[in-house]
Design a protein around this motif. Structure first.
Motif, PDB file in Angstrom:
ATOM      1  N   MET A  15       0.820  -1.206   0.000  1.00  0.00           N
ATOM      2  CA  MET A  15       0.000   0.000   0.000  1.00  0.00           C
ATOM      3  C   MET A  15       0.858   1.263   0.000  1.00  0.00           C
ATOM      4  O   MET A  15       0.496   2.275  -0.586  1.00  0.00           O
ATOM      5  N   ALA A  16       2.028   1.205   0.646  1.00  0.00           N
ATOM      6  CA  ALA A  16       2.869   2.394   0.799  1.00  0.00           C
ATOM      7  C   ALA A  16       3.724   2.698  -0.419  1.00  0.00           C
ATOM      8  O   ALA A  16       4.296   3.799  -0.506  1.00  0.00           O
ATOM      9  N   LEU A  17       3.821   1.780  -1.378  1.00  0.00           N
ATOM     10  CA  LEU A  17       4.679   1.992  -2.540  1.00  0.00           C
ATOM     11  C   LEU A  17       4.288   3.250  -3.308  1.00  0.00           C
ATOM     12  O   LEU A  17       3.109   3.583  -3.445  1.00  0.00           O
ATOM     13  N   ASN A  18       5.322   3.943  -3.827  1.00  0.00           N
ATOM     14  CA  ASN A  18       5.122   5.135  -4.671  1.00  0.00           C
ATOM     15  C   ASN A  18       4.233   6.161  -3.984  1.00  0.00           C
ATOM     16  O   ASN A  18       3.291   6.696  -4.578  1.00  0.00           O
ATOM     17  N   ASP A  19       4.547   6.425  -2.712  1.00  0.00           N
ATOM     18  CA  ASP A  19       3.792   7.397  -1.916  1.00  0.00           C
ATOM     19  C   ASP A  19       2.298   7.072  -1.898  1.00  0.00           C
ATOM     20  O   ASP A  19       1.445   7.903  -2.185  1.00  0.00           O
ATOM     21  N   PHE A  20       1.999   5.816  -1.564  1.00  0.00           N
ATOM     22  CA  PHE A  20       0.624   5.355  -1.390  1.00  0.00           C
ATOM     23  C   PHE A  20      -0.212   5.510  -2.655  1.00  0.00           C
ATOM     24  O   PHE A  20      -1.366   5.929  -2.625  1.00  0.00           O
ATOM     25  N   GLU A  21       0.399   5.127  -3.781  1.00  0.00           N
ATOM     26  CA  GLU A  21      -0.352   5.110  -5.033  1.00  0.00           C
ATOM     27  C   GLU A  21      -1.581   4.198  -4.939  1.00  0.00           C
ATOM     28  O   GLU A  21      -2.595   4.418  -5.603  1.00  0.00           O
ATOM     29  N   PHE A  22      -1.491   3.177  -4.092  1.00  0.00           N
ATOM     30  CA  PHE A  22      -2.623   2.270  -3.859  1.00  0.00           C
ATOM     31  C   PHE A  22      -3.874   3.054  -3.469  1.00  0.00           C
ATOM     32  O   PHE A  22      -4.988   2.731  -3.914  1.00  0.00           O
ATOM     33  N   ILE A  23      -3.718   4.080  -2.622  1.00  0.00           N
ATOM     34  CA  ILE A  23      -4.869   4.873  -2.180  1.00  0.00           C
ATOM     35  C   ILE A  23      -5.475   5.637  -3.348  1.00  0.00           C
ATOM     36  O   ILE A  23      -6.703   5.724  -3.485  1.00  0.00           O
ATOM     37  N   ASP A  24      -4.624   6.202  -4.223  1.00  0.00           N
ATOM     38  CA  ASP A  24      -5.157   6.876  -5.417  1.00  0.00           C
ATOM     39  C   ASP A  24      -6.026   5.925  -6.222  1.00  0.00           C
ATOM     40  O   ASP A  24      -7.119   6.290  -6.685  1.00  0.00           O
ATOM     41  N   ARG A  25      -5.559   4.693  -6.409  1.00  0.00           N
ATOM     42  CA  ARG A  25      -6.278   3.723  -7.240  1.00  0.00           C
ATOM     43  C   ARG A  25      -7.580   3.277  -6.575  1.00  0.00           C
ATOM     44  O   ARG A  25      -8.601   3.096  -7.248  1.00  0.00           O
ATOM     45  N   ILE A  26      -7.542   3.118  -5.258  1.00  0.00           N
ATOM     46  CA  ILE A  26      -8.761   2.743  -4.533  1.00  0.00           C
ATOM     47  C   ILE A  26      -9.825   3.829  -4.676  1.00  0.00           C
ATOM     48  O   ILE A  26     -11.004   3.543  -4.966  1.00  0.00           O
ATOM     49  N   TRP A  27      -9.444   5.083  -4.471  1.00  0.00           N
ATOM     50  CA  TRP A  27     -10.421   6.174  -4.598  1.00  0.00           C
ATOM     51  C   TRP A  27     -10.974   6.241  -6.018  1.00  0.00           C
ATOM     52  O   TRP A  27     -12.168   6.492  -6.216  1.00  0.00           O
ATOM     53  N   GLN A  28     -10.109   6.017  -7.015  1.00  0.00           N
ATOM     54  CA  GLN A  28     -10.571   6.056  -8.400  1.00  0.00           C
ATOM     55  C   GLN A  28     -11.539   4.911  -8.695  1.00  0.00           C
ATOM     56  O   GLN A  28     -12.550   5.098  -9.370  1.00  0.00           O
ATOM     57  N   GLU A  29     -11.229   3.731  -8.162  1.00  0.00           N
ATOM     58  CA  GLU A  29     -12.086   2.563  -8.395  1.00  0.00           C
ATOM     59  C   GLU A  29     -13.427   2.704  -7.685  1.00  0.00           C
ATOM     60  O   GLU A  29     -14.468   2.321  -8.219  1.00  0.00           O
ATOM     61  N   TRP A  30     -13.404   3.237  -6.478  1.00  0.00           N
ATOM     62  CA  TRP A  30     -14.628   3.324  -5.675  1.00  0.00           C
ATOM     63  C   TRP A  30     -15.508   4.510  -6.045  1.00  0.00           C
ATOM     64  O   TRP A  30     -16.706   4.478  -5.791  1.00  0.00           O
ATOM     65  N   SER A  31     -14.919   5.556  -6.619  1.00  0.00           N
ATOM     66  CA  SER A  31     -15.693   6.716  -7.084  1.00  0.00           C
ATOM     67  C   SER A  31     -15.310   7.003  -8.530  1.00  0.00           C
ATOM     68  O   SER A  31     -14.584   7.952  -8.830  1.00  0.00           O
ATOM     69  N   PRO A  32     -15.778   6.175  -9.473  1.00  0.00           N
ATOM     70  CA  PRO A  32     -15.275   6.229 -10.854  1.00  0.00           C
ATOM     71  C   PRO A  32     -15.645   7.481 -11.626  1.00  0.00           C
ATOM     72  O   PRO A  32     -15.017   7.775 -12.648  1.00  0.00           O
ATOM     73  N   LEU A  33     -16.656   8.236 -11.175  1.00  0.00           N
ATOM     74  CA  LEU A  33     -17.086   9.431 -11.907  1.00  0.00           C
ATOM     75  C   LEU A  33     -16.416  10.701 -11.401  1.00  0.00           C
ATOM     76  O   LEU A  33     -16.720  11.794 -11.905  1.00  0.00           O
ATOM     77  N   TRP A  34     -15.511  10.599 -10.443  1.00  0.00           N
ATOM     78  CA  TRP A  34     -15.030  11.782  -9.711  1.00  0.00           C
ATOM     79  C   TRP A  34     -13.543  11.636  -9.425  1.00  0.00           C
ATOM     80  O   TRP A  34     -13.050  10.517  -9.269  1.00  0.00           O
TER      81      TRP A  34
END
Length: 289
Positions: free
Chosen positions: A157-176
């Motif tokens: 989750m911490a790789l690339n300054d928590f890029e995982f969190i960016d992807r989770i937010w994009q997946e969970w809120s795909p229109l925003w």
């Protein structure tokens, strides 16, 4: 003007954001998140005469990050003790995602302390957990819960300054797309020592009873058994990529003092950020009725 503060509850020191004066409304965030994502809601609550407080949840810095104690019973007790620690006998409680789980638990544990309950994005726990057995589509959406059981998950989750969190937010809120200032505040919480592991321990406790405090067995059982006897309003984004809208069907059966559900169109998992005007309007009508 947003103020910062702290208080002791549940055996740890909670830090929080606060706006306004009046009856208390406690706003509980989820994962991967922090108190700052109530940026639209806190001032709106203050404008209609409430004291709005958003704590950083257990394990989310600057709140303490203990090594254990992340089961649902502990989260429910935290909410009840926070109300007492903030100097009031009761409060309205708003919970999003894991904050919703904590809010449901507090409403079952101490309904006399919760005047009104508002939850977002996560339906009643019985519906959520049963879906992990019976609903293949929700099993697919919930892949991350199973991934988090791995010992290396926090490093990933911490790789690339928590890029995982960016992807989770994009997946969970795909229109925003989350604004930079909000995402940076979220990541700044996760950058603090121990936070990544603590936030995943919420999920590890969910599936592993060996991580539970045995003295809280009765409290833990209560949270998934008894009905909720608090007037409740629920919001779910129509395009939520984390929790399917179908999980909310039949939710009213678990609430004995009134239940309203609103599906927020053109919104995903963070409806209160994506469509703040609609959510705030309905929420204020419910709180001030």
């Amino acid at each position: 003007m947003v103020r910062t503060g702290s208080t002791r509850a549940g055996g740890i020191q909670f830090s929080y954001l606060e706006v306004g004066e009046g009856p208390l409304v406690l706003c509980l965030h989820g994962f991967p998140d922090c108190a700052n994502t109530f940026c639209h809601l806190l001032p709106a609550l203050a404008d209609v005469g409430f004291r709005a407080i958003a704590p950083y949840m257990r394990g989310y810095a600057p709140t303490d990050v203990p090594d254990d104690s992340y089961q649902a019973a502990v989260l429910a007790i935290d909410v009840v003790e926070l109300i007492d620690a903030l100097g009031v006998s009761s409060a309205a409680v708003i919970g999003h995602d894991w904050g919703a789980v904590a809010a449901y638990g507090a409403a079952k544990l101490a309904p006399q302390k919760i005047t009104k309950l508002i939850t977002l994005a996560v339906p009643h726990p019985v519906l959520l957990f049963s879906s992990l057995i019976t609903n293949p589509e929700q099993q697919r959406r919930s892949w991350y819960m199973f991934f988090f059981q791995m010992s290396f998950a926090e490093d990933a989750m911490a790789l690339n300054d928590f890029e995982f969190i960016d992807r989770i937010w994009q997946e969970w809120s795909p229109l925003w797309r989350c604004p930079f200032n909000i995402m940076n505040a979220v990541k700044n919480t996760f950058r603090q020592p121990g936070v990544a592991k603590a936030t995943l321990d919420y999920y590890r406790c969910l599936f592993n009873p060996q991580l539970h405090d045995a003295s809280l067995f009765d409290v833990q059982a209560l949270l998934f058994d008894s009905p909720i006897e608090v007037p409740t309003m629920y919001f779910h984004g129509e395009r939520d990529g984390c929790i399917g809208l179908e999980l909310t069907e039949g939710m009213e059966q678990f609430f004995t003092k009134g239940f309203e559900k609103f599906v927020v169109s053109d919104a995903g998992h963070w409806a209160h950020l994506e469509q703040p005007d609609e959510v705030n309007r309905r929420l204020m009508e419910f709180l001030t009725a």
